[in-house]
Design a protein around this motif. Structure first.
Motif, PDB file in Angstrom:
ATOM      1  N   ALA A  26       4.390  -9.067   8.298  1.00 13.12           N
ATOM      2  CA  ALA A  26       3.578  -7.978   7.756  1.00 13.12           C
ATOM      3  C   ALA A  26       2.627  -8.498   6.686  1.00 13.12           C
ATOM      4  O   ALA A  26       1.434  -8.147   6.655  1.00 13.12           O
ATOM      5  N   ILE A  27       3.149  -9.352   5.810  1.00 16.35           N
ATOM      6  CA  ILE A  27       2.326  -9.935   4.746  1.00 16.35           C
ATOM      7  C   ILE A  27       1.228 -10.808   5.343  1.00 16.35           C
ATOM      8  O   ILE A  27       0.053 -10.741   4.948  1.00 16.35           O
ATOM      9  N   GLU A  28       1.598 -11.615   6.316  1.00 13.77           N
ATOM     10  CA  GLU A  28       0.638 -12.515   6.969  1.00 13.77           C
ATOM     11  C   GLU A  28      -0.519 -11.735   7.585  1.00 13.77           C
ATOM     12  O   GLU A  28      -1.696 -12.088   7.401  1.00 13.77           O
ATOM     13  N   LEU A  29      -0.210 -10.666   8.306  1.00 12.81           N
ATOM     14  CA  LEU A  29      -1.266  -9.880   8.967  1.00 12.81           C
ATOM     15  C   LEU A  29      -2.130  -9.152   7.944  1.00 12.81           C
ATOM     16  O   LEU A  29      -3.344  -9.015   8.125  1.00 12.81           O
ATOM     17  N   LYS A  56      -1.683  -6.780  -1.414  1.00 10.95           N
ATOM     18  CA  LYS A  56      -1.797  -5.983  -0.191  1.00 10.95           C
ATOM     19  C   LYS A  56      -0.544  -5.139   0.091  1.00 10.95           C
ATOM     20  O   LYS A  56      -0.510  -4.401   1.071  1.00 10.95           O
ATOM     21  N   VAL A  57       0.467  -5.245  -0.747  1.00  9.94           N
ATOM     22  CA  VAL A  57       1.679  -4.425  -0.577  1.00  9.94           C
ATOM     23  C   VAL A  57       1.477  -3.093  -1.290  1.00  9.94           C
ATOM     24  O   VAL A  57       1.250  -3.050  -2.501  1.00  9.94           O
ATOM     25  N   ALA A 107       0.390  -3.725   3.795  1.00  5.64           N
ATOM     26  CA  ALA A 107       1.791  -3.935   4.152  1.00  5.64           C
ATOM     27  C   ALA A 107       2.714  -3.089   3.282  1.00  5.64           C
ATOM     28  O   ALA A 107       2.401  -2.778   2.125  1.00  5.64           O
ATOM     29  N   ALA A 108       3.849  -2.725   3.873  1.00  9.29           N
ATOM     30  CA  ALA A 108       4.977  -2.155   3.134  1.00  9.29           C
ATOM     31  C   ALA A 108       6.171  -3.058   3.400  1.00  9.29           C
ATOM     32  O   ALA A 108       6.304  -3.611   4.496  1.00  9.29           O
ATOM     33  N   VAL A 109       7.033  -3.206   2.408  1.00  8.71           N
ATOM     34  CA  VAL A 109       8.187  -4.093   2.561  1.00  8.71           C
ATOM     35  C   VAL A 109       9.447  -3.362   2.118  1.00  8.71           C
ATOM     36  O   VAL A 109       9.483  -2.730   1.064  1.00  8.71           O
ATOM     37  N   GLY A 110      10.483  -3.441   2.958  1.00 10.34           N
ATOM     38  CA  GLY A 110      11.738  -2.779   2.641  1.00 10.34           C
ATOM     39  C   GLY A 110      12.818  -3.231   3.601  1.00 10.34           C
ATOM     40  O   GLY A 110      12.648  -4.211   4.326  1.00 10.34           O
TER      41      GLY A 110
END
Length: 255
Positions: A46-49, A86-87, A58-61
Motif C-alpha cells: 500500500a505504501i509503495e503504490l 501519504k498515510v 494509503a491506510a495502514v492497520g
C-alpha cells in the motif's frame, strides 16, 4: 470526479495487471483512491503504490480476522508508518464474527489498541464490521473514538445504527452491495445517510457491483455505486460524485 475510499490493489489478485487497472480507474474519472493495508504483506505494498502515484493514498492497520497474529512489533510499525505523508488513516480494524480464526476477546483487544494508537497519532480510523455491530459501537464509545472519527467501511447494517455512528463523527461508506437486487439494508442507508457523511468505495477485488457481481472488482466500478446511490436518492449522478468526493477529501485531509 470520483473518490474510491477503500481499495485493495495491494493484493495478489492484481499482481499481473495492476497498472492497467489503475489506468482504467483514471480513465473512468477516479480522482483519488485509498489503498488499505491490513497485514504484513499488504501494508508495505500500500505504501509503495501510494509513493508511486500522486493520486493514491494509503491506510495502514490490522484486520480483525488476523488479530491473533498481530504482535507489539506490528503495532509499533503501524505507528511509525502513521508519520508517512501519504498515510491518511489507521485501518482497517474492527471485529469479524463470521470467521473464527481469531477469538472474539483477542479481536476486541487488538481493536482497542488500534483505536488508542489512532488517537495518539491523530488519524481517523476505518472500521471493518461483520456480524458485530453492537460490540463495535460499544468499543468505539468506550474508547472515545469520536476524538478522531472514522469510516464505517462497506456499511451493510440497519439504518437504526446510523445515529450512533454519526454521533461519533463517523462517515458511512457504501459499496457494491447497494447495487445488489435483494440488498435491502444498503439501499435504506443510501437514502437515510446525511449528504455530508456519505462516501463510496469498491473494496476491490471484493464485492463487485451489479452487473459485474461475482467477478473481480476494481476501482473503475465505483461509478456503478455512485449511479445507484443517485438513483435511490433521486438526484443526478454528477451531484453524488461531487458530494462524495468533497466528503472524502475533507475526511482524509486531502486538498
Amino acid at each position: 470526479m470520483l473518490f474510491d475510499t477503500h481499495v485493495h490493489l495491494n493484493v495478489a489478485q492484481f499482481e499481473e495487471d495492476r497498472e492497467e487497472v489503475i489506468k482504467r480507474a483514471r480513465d473512468a474519472g477516479i480522482e483519488h483512491m485509498v489503498i488499505v493495508g491490513f497485514d504484513n504483506e499488504t501494508i508495505p505494498k500500500a505504501i509503495e503504490l501510494a509513493e508511486e502515484h500522486d493520486f493514491i493514498y494509503a491506510a495502514v492497520g490490522w484486520h480483525p480476522v488476523d488479530a491473533i497474529d498481530m504482535t507489539e512489533e506490528d503495532l509499533l510499525r503501524i505507528e511509525q508508518l502513521a508519520n508517512h505523508p501519504k498515510v491518511v488513516a489507521i485501518g482497517e480494524m474492527g471485529l469479524d464474527y463470521h470467521w473464527d480464526k481469531s477469538p472474539k476477546d483477542v479481536q476486541k483487544e487488538v481493536f482497542r489498541k488500534q483505536i488508542r494508537l489512532a488517537k495518539k497519532v491523530q488519524l481517523p480510523i476505518i472500521i471493518h464490521n461483520r456480524e458485530a455491530t453492537k460490540d463495535i459501537i460499544k468499543i468505539l464509545q468506550e474508547e472515545k473514538a469520536n476524538e478522531v472519527g472514522g469510516i464505517m467501511h462497506c456499511y451493510n447494517d440497519s439504518a437504526d445504527y446510523l445515529d450512533a455512528c454519526l454521533a461519533m463523527n463517523f462517515y458511512i461508506s457504501l459499496g457494491g452491495p447497494v447495487t445488489f437486487k435483494n440488498a435491502k439494508l444498503p439501499k435504506e442507508v443510501a437514502i437515510a445517510v446525511p449528504e455530508d457523511r456519505l462516501l463510496i468505495e469498491t473494496d476491490c477485488p471484493f464485492l463487485a457491483p451489479h452487473p459485474n457481481r461475482g467477478k473481480r472488482n476494481e476501482p473503475a466500478y465505483v461509478r456503478l455505486v455512485a449511479e445507484k446511490i443517485a438513483e435511490l436518492r433521486g438526484v443526478d449522478y454528477d451531484s453524488i460524485c461531487k458530494i462524495t468526493t468533497e466528503n472524502a477529501k475533507r475526511f482524509f485531509g486531502i486538498q
